[in-house]
Structures are given as structure tokens and as C-alpha cells.
Design a protein around this motif. Structure first.
Motif, short mmCIF file in Angstrom:
data_model
loop_
_atom_site.label_atom_id
_atom_site.label_comp_id
_atom_site.label_asym_id
_atom_site.label_seq_id
_atom_site.Cartn_x
_atom_site.Cartn_y
_atom_site.Cartn_z
N LEU A 219 0.79 -1.33 0.03
CA LEU A 219 -0.12 0.01 0.10
C LEU A 219 0.94 1.07 -0.08
O LEU A 219 0.60 2.35 -0.98
CB LEU A 219 -0.74 0.09 1.22
N PHE A 223 1.26 4.20 -2.84
CA PHE A 223 0.95 5.64 -2.57
C PHE A 223 1.92 6.78 -2.92
O PHE A 223 1.49 7.54 -3.63
CB PHE A 223 0.68 5.79 -1.03
N GLY A 299 -6.05 7.61 -3.24
CA GLY A 299 -5.95 6.93 -2.13
C GLY A 299 -6.90 5.66 -1.84
O GLY A 299 -6.41 4.68 -1.56
N THR A 303 -6.36 1.57 -2.06
CA THR A 303 -6.84 0.70 -0.91
C THR A 303 -7.67 -0.37 -1.55
O THR A 303 -7.65 -1.60 -1.00
CB THR A 303 -7.33 1.71 0.32
N SER A 345 -13.07 4.37 3.15
CA SER A 345 -12.64 3.53 1.98
C SER A 345 -12.57 2.17 2.31
O SER A 345 -13.29 1.50 1.61
CB SER A 345 -11.43 4.18 1.42
N GLN A 377 -1.88 3.24 7.08
CA GLN A 377 -2.73 3.41 5.67
C GLN A 377 -3.50 4.43 5.62
O GLN A 377 -3.59 5.17 4.40
CB GLN A 377 -3.31 2.05 5.72
N ASP A 378 -4.50 4.78 6.58
CA ASP A 378 -5.71 5.66 6.42
C ASP A 378 -4.93 7.30 6.22
O ASP A 378 -5.21 7.97 5.52
CB ASP A 378 -6.39 5.58 7.42
N GLU A 381 -3.08 7.56 2.87
CA GLU A 381 -4.30 7.47 1.82
C GLU A 381 -5.07 8.92 1.79
O GLU A 381 -5.25 9.39 0.92
CB GLU A 381 -5.39 6.44 1.88
N ASN A 385 -5.35 11.65 -1.22
CA ASN A 385 -6.62 12.26 -1.70
C ASN A 385 -6.63 13.86 -1.52
O ASN A 385 -7.02 14.30 -2.57
CB ASN A 385 -7.67 11.66 -0.66
#
Length: 417
Positions: A219, A223, A299, A303, A345, A377-378, A381, A385
Motif C-alpha cells: 500500500l 501511495f 488513495g 486501498t 474507504s 494506511q489511512d 491515503e 487524496n
């Protein structure tokens, strides 16, 4: 006493609480394995709650996004929207490429009676997709048929586009209500993560973490590739100038804030201020920035694609190139309906998993894995975004200046705060 504990829990950042739940889950599984069955119910409850709220979330958010779409937007909005969709789709392509290059296997509890029937190819996938699209909307919601939910949400949203302002306001309030419910559910994520991690390690040992680490590496690699290679190529193709001053500016002054807020919606004021300092057209960016917080979700597409392919790999499902291309389309459409809350997401992963014949029970376990690695990750992401909202808004305006021959190097650098 309990009120003080509750107040402290509400005031503490969710990312810190999830990290604590992750560590405690590991420690419990290693030091007290006999206690794992008792705490695993927390993970089961969390996954069950996600399964309950996800169908209505997808339906309401996507329907609202389609209904609120401004059909009378100025011509200057068209190139921005094209860049949003183009970049989201190509980000999902990069995610598929990374997933094929570095296939990831996860530890999932597959029930003995689970019927995971992988599609034989793109023909069967399209056949199942068409049948799912025309499913009864009530049955689609009740059975968590996400393809049908997505299709009906788009159709209903388009139909409601001609509705009056009051109807749209009610629909928007409904979307906010569902988002609030999701926020409440996600607020209990630390307890769910605690149970899920303890159960995973108690069952498979510390080797379960290897799959999580590889998944996170895939991931993050995707990114950074999109942010530092793909997006600059897109910008250069439009303005024919060195794109990195603008790319670094958006990452530093928008992405950094979004990394910590973990919400594209919360980062809208930051992006509006950056657009003003870049001397962009206010009539344009006042629309494109809020719109980007809804539909510009590179992003989120990454995911959705990576975790869905990880689920397929875990279950031994072979994904051919045409099916992978279809996944990119599904991920792009699904990402446009991603919730504005942290981790939103992840709840759209079942939409993509349905394309592979993966049931809701297994797909929601993948969502749980997403929350486990969500600490990084979030955040990454959301940074991708939100920063591209400004990046592509500026790119579209600078591209017009480049055609006129009036674009200057200093235009790519914002005024100081």
C-alpha cells in the motif's frame, strides 16, 4: 469515574487508541493464549457492526453524491473533474500492478461451509455483474449485494438530481446521519482491533503479522509511486513545466495536514487557503475543492484494489488482466462514494470483493485487517487524496495559462503565509 474514563476515551485520538489495541492484542495472544477465545468476541462484534452499517452507507453516500452533482458547473470545472477521474483510475492500475508483483496472503477465518466460487474469467464476471446490477434494491441491501447497491444508488441519485433544493437538503442530512453512525462504529475500532489481532496471532502465531506488514508495504509503495511519479507525469503532460515545485507544495502544505486529520472533508479549509495563495480562480476552486473531497479519491481506489486482490490471493482466486481492469473501474466508482470519515474507504472493499465471488463474511474480515494497518494506511491515503485536490485544480488552470503562453515559474509557488 466511568464518566471521566469515557470523556478521556473520546478526547484521545483514534489513531493512538488503535495503536494501543494493536499492542495489547499482540501481548495478550503471546502471554495469555488461553484468554484469546474470550476477547475474540470483541473482534466479532466489530466486524458484525461494520457488516450492518456498510450496505446503507454505500447506498446513501453514492446516491447523495450523484444527486448533489452540479450539472451547470462552468466549463472550467470539466478539465478538473476529468483529471480527478483519470488520476483515480490510473492510481488503481498502479495498485493492481503492485499487487500482481507482490501478491499478499492474509490470515482469514474462512468458515468450513463458505462457498467461495472464483469466476472462470471476465465473461463470468460480467455475467454475474449484470445479474447483480438488476437485483431488487431491497434484496440487495438485505443481502449485502454491493454491486446492486452501487448500481441502484447511482440510478436513484441521477433521478434525484432534478429534485428540489429541500429534497436534496434532506438527502444530504441523511448522508450526514449515516456518516455519524459510521463514526460511532469506528470509534469502537480499538476494541475490535484488540480482539481481531489477539485472535489472529493466537490462531496463526506471530506469522500473521508478516502478511499485515507486506500488505502495508504494498500500500505505502503504491501511495508514494502515485504521489511522486504518476501525478507529476500527469501534471507535466498538462503544463509542460517541471511539476515538482507544485507537487511538493501540495504535499507539504495540504498532505501533511491531511496525514494527521485523516479526513479529506476536514482538510477543505486548508486546501481553500492554499488555492488562494496560488492565486487560483475563486469561483472555480470554491467548487472543485469540496467536490474533490468527495470524488477525487486516488488513495481510496488504491486501498480498495490492493486489499481486494489480497483477499483473492488468500482464497486462491486467479485474477486475469480483463478482470483486473474491471476491478479498477469498480474501485474508481466505489472510491468516488468513499465516506469523508477516517477509514471510510475500507467499508467499500466488499464492493470490489463481490466481483470475485467473495462473500460478505470474508470481505468484512479484510476490512478488519484494513483497520489493523490503518494507523499508517489511512493517514497516507488521506494525504494523497486531499493534496491532489489542490494539485489538479491548479494544474487545470495552469494548463490553460500554458496554452496562452502566460504561465510563469513563480505561478507554481504559493505566497508565504
Amino acid at each position: 469515574m466511568f464518566q471521566k474514563i469515557g470523556r478521556k476515551y473520546q478526547e484521545t485520538a483514534l489513531i493512538k487508541l488503535i495503536a494501543v489495541g494493536l499492542v495489547l492484542g499482540i501481548l495478550l495472544a503471546v502471554t495469555m493464549p488461553q484468554a484469546v477465545p474470550a476477547v475474540s468476541i470483541l473482534g466479532d462484534l466489530f466486524v458484525k457492526a461494520l457488516k450492518g452499517v456498510a450496505p446503507i452507507l454505500v447506498f446513501v453516500l453514492v446516491m447523495n453524491a450523484m444527486a448533489q452533482k452540479n450539472a451547470d458547473a462552468s466549463a472550467s470545472m470539466k478539465p478538473i473533474v476529468k483529471l480527478y477521474i483519470f488520476a483515480t483510475f490510473f492510481a488503481s492500475l498502479v495498485a493492481v500492478a503492485y499487487s500482481f508483483a507482490f501478491p499478499t496472503t492474509l490470515h482469514l477465518a474462512v468458515p468450513p461451509d463458505a462457498k467461495v466460487v472464483p469466476p472462470s474469467g471476465i465473461t463470468e464476471v460480467l455475467h454475474n455483474l449484470i445479474l447483480s446490477v438488476v437485483d431488487n434494491p431491497i434484496h440487495a441491501l438485505a443481502s449485502a449485494n454491493y454491486i446492486g447497491i452501487l448500481a441502484w444508488a447511482v440510478v436513484c441519485g441521477i433521478a434525484l438530481h432534478a429534485a428540489g433544493d429541500q429534497t436534496k437538503a434532506v438527502l444530504n442530512d441523511l448522508a450526514k446521519m449515516v456518516t455519524k453512525v459510521v463514526q460511532w462504529v469506528i470509534r469502537f475500532a480499538p476494541f475490535g482491533i484488540f480482539g481481531l489481532v489477539a485472535n489472529a496471532i493466537g490462531t496463526a502465531g506471530l506469522s500473521a503479522l508478516i502478511g499485515y506488514a507486506q500488505l502495508l508495504a504494498v500500500l505505502l509503495g503504491t501511495f508514494f509511486t502515485v504521489a511522486l511519479i504518476m501525478n507529476p507525469i500527469i501534471v507535466y503532460s498538462q503544463i509542460h513545466r517541471n511539476p515538482y515545485p507544485l507537487v511538493w507544495t501540495t504535499l507539504k502544505e495540504s498532505g501533511l495536514y491531511a496525514f494527521f486529520t485523516r479526513s479529506s472533508a476536514a482538510n477543505i479549509p486548508v486546501n481553500l487557503g492554499l488555492c488562494e495563495r496560488l492565486h487560483l480562480d475563486k469561483d472555480t476552486y470554491s467548487i472543485s475543492i469540496p467536490l474533490g473531497a468527495t470524488i477525487n479519491m486516488s488513495g481510496a481506489a488504491i486501498t480498495i484494489a490492493v486489499l481486494s486482490l489480497a483477499a483473492a490471493t488468500t482464497l486462491g482466486i486467479t485474477v486475469d488482466l480483463p478482470t483486473a481492469l474491471l476491478l479498477c473501474i469498480v474501485a474508481t466508482v466505489g472510491a468516488c462514494g468513499a465516506s469523508g470519515v477516517a477509514g471510510g474507504s475500507l467499508l467499500l472493499i466488499p464492493v470490489a470483493c463481490a466481483s470475485f465471488g467473495i462473500g460478505n463474511d470474508i470481505a468484512m474480515q479484510v476490512v478488519g485487517v484494513g483497520f489493523i494497518i490503518g494507523v499508517l494506511q489511512d493517514s497516507c491515503e488521506t494525504a494523497l487524496n486531499s493534496s491532489t485536490d489542490v494539485l489538479f485544480t491548479a494544474t487545470a488552470e495552469f494548463a490553460a495559462k500554458a496554452k496562452e503562453g502566460t504561465l510563469k515559474a513563480e505561478d507554481l509557488v504559493p505566497d508565504q503565509k
